[in-house]
Design a protein around this motif. Structure first.
Motif, PDB file in Angstrom:
ATOM      1  N   ILE A  20       0.844  -1.201   0.000  1.00 42.39           N
ATOM      2  CA  ILE A  20       0.000   0.000   0.000  1.00 42.39           C
ATOM      3  C   ILE A  20       0.874   1.243   0.000  1.00 42.39           C
ATOM      4  CG2 ILE A  20      -1.779   1.307   1.211  1.00 42.39           C
ATOM      5  CD1 ILE A  20      -2.702  -1.329   2.477  1.00 42.39           C
ATOM      6  N   ALA A  21       0.615   2.134  -0.951  1.00 43.04           N
ATOM      7  CA  ALA A  21       1.277   3.433  -1.010  1.00 43.04           C
ATOM      8  C   ALA A  21       0.287   4.528  -0.634  1.00 43.04           C
ATOM      9  CB  ALA A  21       1.834   3.708  -2.411  1.00 43.04           C
ATOM     10  N   VAL A  22       0.787   5.557   0.022  1.00 50.79           N
ATOM     11  CA  VAL A  22      -0.047   6.681   0.434  1.00 50.79           C
ATOM     12  C   VAL A  22       0.564   7.969  -0.130  1.00 50.79           C
ATOM     13  CG1 VAL A  22      -0.794   8.061   2.414  1.00 50.79           C
ATOM     14  CG2 VAL A  22      -0.924   5.569   2.509  1.00 50.79           C
ATOM     15  N   PRO A  23      -0.247   8.845  -0.735  1.00 52.49           N
ATOM     16  CA  PRO A  23       0.309  10.051  -1.353  1.00 52.49           C
ATOM     17  C   PRO A  23       0.489  11.218  -0.387  1.00 52.49           C
ATOM     18  CG  PRO A  23      -2.037   9.958  -1.791  1.00 52.49           C
ATOM     19  CD  PRO A  23      -1.686   8.688  -1.041  1.00 52.49           C
ATOM     20  N   ILE A  24       1.522  12.007  -0.653  1.00 51.89           N
ATOM     21  CA  ILE A  24       1.710  13.310  -0.027  1.00 51.89           C
ATOM     22  C   ILE A  24       1.391  14.356  -1.080  1.00 51.89           C
ATOM     23  CG2 ILE A  24       3.479  14.949   0.742  1.00 51.89           C
ATOM     24  CD1 ILE A  24       4.761  12.727   2.317  1.00 51.89           C
ATOM     25  N   THR A  25       0.489  15.282  -0.740  1.00 53.86           N
ATOM     26  CA  THR A  25       0.010  16.273  -1.710  1.00 53.86           C
ATOM     27  C   THR A  25       0.203  17.711  -1.207  1.00 53.86           C
ATOM     28  OG1 THR A  25      -2.225  16.097  -0.795  1.00 53.86           O
ATOM     29  CG2 THR A  25      -1.690  14.681  -2.684  1.00 53.86           C
ATOM     30  N   GLY A  26       1.135  17.915  -0.297  1.00 51.04           N
ATOM     31  CA  GLY A  26       1.352  19.245   0.261  1.00 51.04           C
ATOM     32  C   GLY A  26       1.838  20.252  -0.777  1.00 51.04           C
ATOM     33  N   GLU A  27       1.415  21.503  -0.611  1.00 53.46           N
ATOM     34  CA  GLU A  27       1.787  22.563  -1.553  1.00 53.46           C
ATOM     35  C   GLU A  27       3.093  23.251  -1.183  1.00 53.46           C
ATOM     36  OE1 GLU A  27      -1.400  25.299  -2.088  1.00 53.46           O
ATOM     37  OE2 GLU A  27      -2.708  23.819  -3.060  1.00 53.46           O
ATOM     38  N   ASN A  28       3.580  23.015   0.043  1.00 53.18           N
ATOM     39  CA  ASN A  28       4.826  23.648   0.480  1.00 53.18           C
ATOM     40  C   ASN A  28       5.503  22.730   1.500  1.00 53.18           C
ATOM     41  OD1 ASN A  28       3.631  24.256   3.151  1.00 53.18           O
ATOM     42  ND2 ASN A  28       2.431  25.762   2.017  1.00 53.18           N
ATOM     43  N   GLN A  29       6.700  23.132   1.924  1.00 51.10           N
ATOM     44  CA  GLN A  29       7.467  22.263   2.820  1.00 51.10           C
ATOM     45  C   GLN A  29       6.735  21.967   4.120  1.00 51.10           C
ATOM     46  OE1 GLN A  29      11.575  22.649   5.342  1.00 51.10           O
ATOM     47  NE2 GLN A  29      11.723  23.121   3.162  1.00 51.10           N
ATOM     48  N   VAL A  30       6.101  22.963   4.692  1.00 51.06           N
ATOM     49  CA  VAL A  30       5.388  22.764   5.955  1.00 51.06           C
ATOM     50  C   VAL A  30       4.296  21.717   5.780  1.00 51.06           C
ATOM     51  CG1 VAL A  30       3.886  23.849   7.668  1.00 51.06           C
ATOM     52  CG2 VAL A  30       5.921  25.057   6.859  1.00 51.06           C
ATOM     53  N   GLU A  31       3.512  21.827   4.724  1.00 54.97           N
ATOM     54  CA  GLU A  31       2.428  20.875   4.494  1.00 54.97           C
ATOM     55  C   GLU A  31       2.963  19.477   4.179  1.00 54.97           C
ATOM     56  OE1 GLU A  31      -0.252  22.280   1.532  1.00 54.97           O
ATOM     57  OE2 GLU A  31      -0.892  24.038   2.692  1.00 54.97           O
ATOM     58  N   VAL A  32       4.019  19.403   3.389  1.00 54.42           N
ATOM     59  CA  VAL A  32       4.602  18.104   3.042  1.00 54.42           C
ATOM     60  C   VAL A  32       5.057  17.370   4.295  1.00 54.42           C
ATOM     61  CG1 VAL A  32       6.607  16.999   1.962  1.00 54.42           C
ATOM     62  CG2 VAL A  32       5.278  18.690   0.685  1.00 54.42           C
ATOM     63  N   LEU A  33       5.777  18.060   5.154  1.00 50.76           N
ATOM     64  CA  LEU A  33       6.320  17.413   6.350  1.00 50.76           C
ATOM     65  C   LEU A  33       5.225  17.094   7.366  1.00 50.76           C
ATOM     66  CD1 LEU A  33       9.632  19.425   6.781  1.00 50.76           C
ATOM     67  CD2 LEU A  33       9.273  17.213   5.655  1.00 50.76           C
ATOM     68  N   ALA A  34       4.201  17.940   7.436  1.00 49.33           N
ATOM     69  CA  ALA A  34       3.088  17.655   8.342  1.00 49.33           C
ATOM     70  C   ALA A  34       2.331  16.410   7.877  1.00 49.33           C
ATOM     71  CB  ALA A  34       2.148  18.856   8.407  1.00 49.33           C
ATOM     72  N   GLN A  35       2.082  16.309   6.577  1.00 45.20           N
ATOM     73  CA  GLN A  35       1.427  15.113   6.050  1.00 45.20           C
ATOM     74  C   GLN A  35       2.282  13.880   6.285  1.00 45.20           C
ATOM     75  OE1 GLN A  35       0.095  15.469   1.978  1.00 45.20           O
ATOM     76  NE2 GLN A  35      -0.952  17.403   2.346  1.00 45.20           N
ATOM     77  N   ALA A  36       3.593  14.024   6.107  1.00 44.97           N
ATOM     78  CA  ALA A  36       4.498  12.893   6.298  1.00 44.97           C
ATOM     79  C   ALA A  36       4.436  12.378   7.737  1.00 44.97           C
ATOM     80  CB  ALA A  36       5.922  13.288   5.946  1.00 44.97           C
ATOM     81  N   THR A  37       4.369  13.293   8.688  1.00 44.53           N
ATOM     82  CA  THR A  37       4.303  12.893  10.096  1.00 44.53           C
ATOM     83  C   THR A  37       3.070  12.042  10.372  1.00 44.53           C
ATOM     84  OG1 THR A  37       5.535  14.837  10.822  1.00 44.53           O
ATOM     85  CG2 THR A  37       4.159  13.755  12.465  1.00 44.53           C
TER      86      THR A  37
END
Length: 255
Positions: A20-37
């Motif tokens: 299973i893969a899950v996507p990260i769709t953040g528009e900026n670094q803050v959103e990308v890292l928050a989604q990753a967490t």
């Protein structure tokens, strides 16, 4: 025909149950890292970073810094990096020169474990990026997406065979069904290609009609499916906990 196993860190595509893969769709670094967490806590097999959502993607320094921090946060979870072009359902309009430049940055800096590369890009671009990625020990997941329809069975198989011929480590196709028959077509094509090719296959029918294709990969020969933790990147993606349960219910070793 036995499927070749493609290893991304400790994850094996083509062995055991579909991953299973899950996507990260953040528009900026803050959103990308928050989604990753949040995603890391849910423990998917693979994380896909959709670069076409990242608004500052042409800023090399911002991209590289974000990628390094993301990889650190993912730790042992493999990263699939994807820039989905607009014609195949992506979020950003980008010229081919910029597309190639972004992927060259990814490859030369070893900022991913696998790279999504679209089948219908110019042939020279495909061949050059396949060679560069594989020289850098980065797996190539070659892909084709049809958001309007489901091609006939023979066309689906033909595209997967073409990916195999072009050197893809994994061949991926996603289609949009308009009926149950379209979903059956996708599944039948997957099973036929799985019997014919050694290359691992990823396939799915999108939208509500196609949800069955996202959980039945072990039966028909698809080695990876896409779920969600938060934002989806394509219609019909199922939340990770539910997807994991459904895949387990259909596991062949339970039948």
């Amino acid at each position: 025909m036995a499927t070749t196993v493609v290893k991304l860190k400790q994850v094996e595509l083509g062995s055991g149950r579909p991953k299973i893969a899950v996507p990260i769709t953040g528009e900026n670094q803050v959103e990308v890292l928050a989604q990753a967490t949040a995603i890391v806590q849910a423990k998917p097999d693979i994380v896909e970073w959709r670069l076409d959502y990242f608004q500052n993607i042409l800023n090399v320094d911002d991209y590289r810094e974000t990628a390094i921090k993301l990889i650190e946060r993912l730790n042992d979870i493999p990263l699939l990096t994807t820039f989905r072009t607009e014609k195949e359902g992506g979020e950003m309009t980008l010229g081919i020169t910029d597309y190639v430049s972004i992927y060259q940055q990814v490859i030369s800096n070893h900022l991913t474990d696998a790279l999504d590369l679209e089948l219908f890009l110019p042939k020279t671009v495909v061949s050059e990026l396949v060679a560069a990625a594989q020289d850098a020990d980065i797996a190539v997941i070659m892909s084709s997406h049809d958001f309007q329809k489901t091609p006939v069975k023979e066309e689906i198989i033909s595209r997967l065979e073409k990916m195999d011929q072009l050197g893809a480590d994994v061949a991926k196709i996603a289609v949009m069904p308009q009926s149950g028959s379209d979903v059956a077509t996708l599944l039948a094509a997957t099973a036929a290609a799985h019997e014919k090719l050694k290359t691992p296959i990823i396939s799915m029918a999108m939208g509500k009609l196609g949800k069955v294709s996202r959980i039945s990969g072990e039966v028909f020969g698809s080695v990876l499916t896409f779920g969600t933790v938060g934002s989806a990147s394509a219609p019909g993606q199922i939340e990770l906990p539910a997807l994991r349960r459904e895949i387990a219910q259909l596991a062949l070793d339970k039948m």
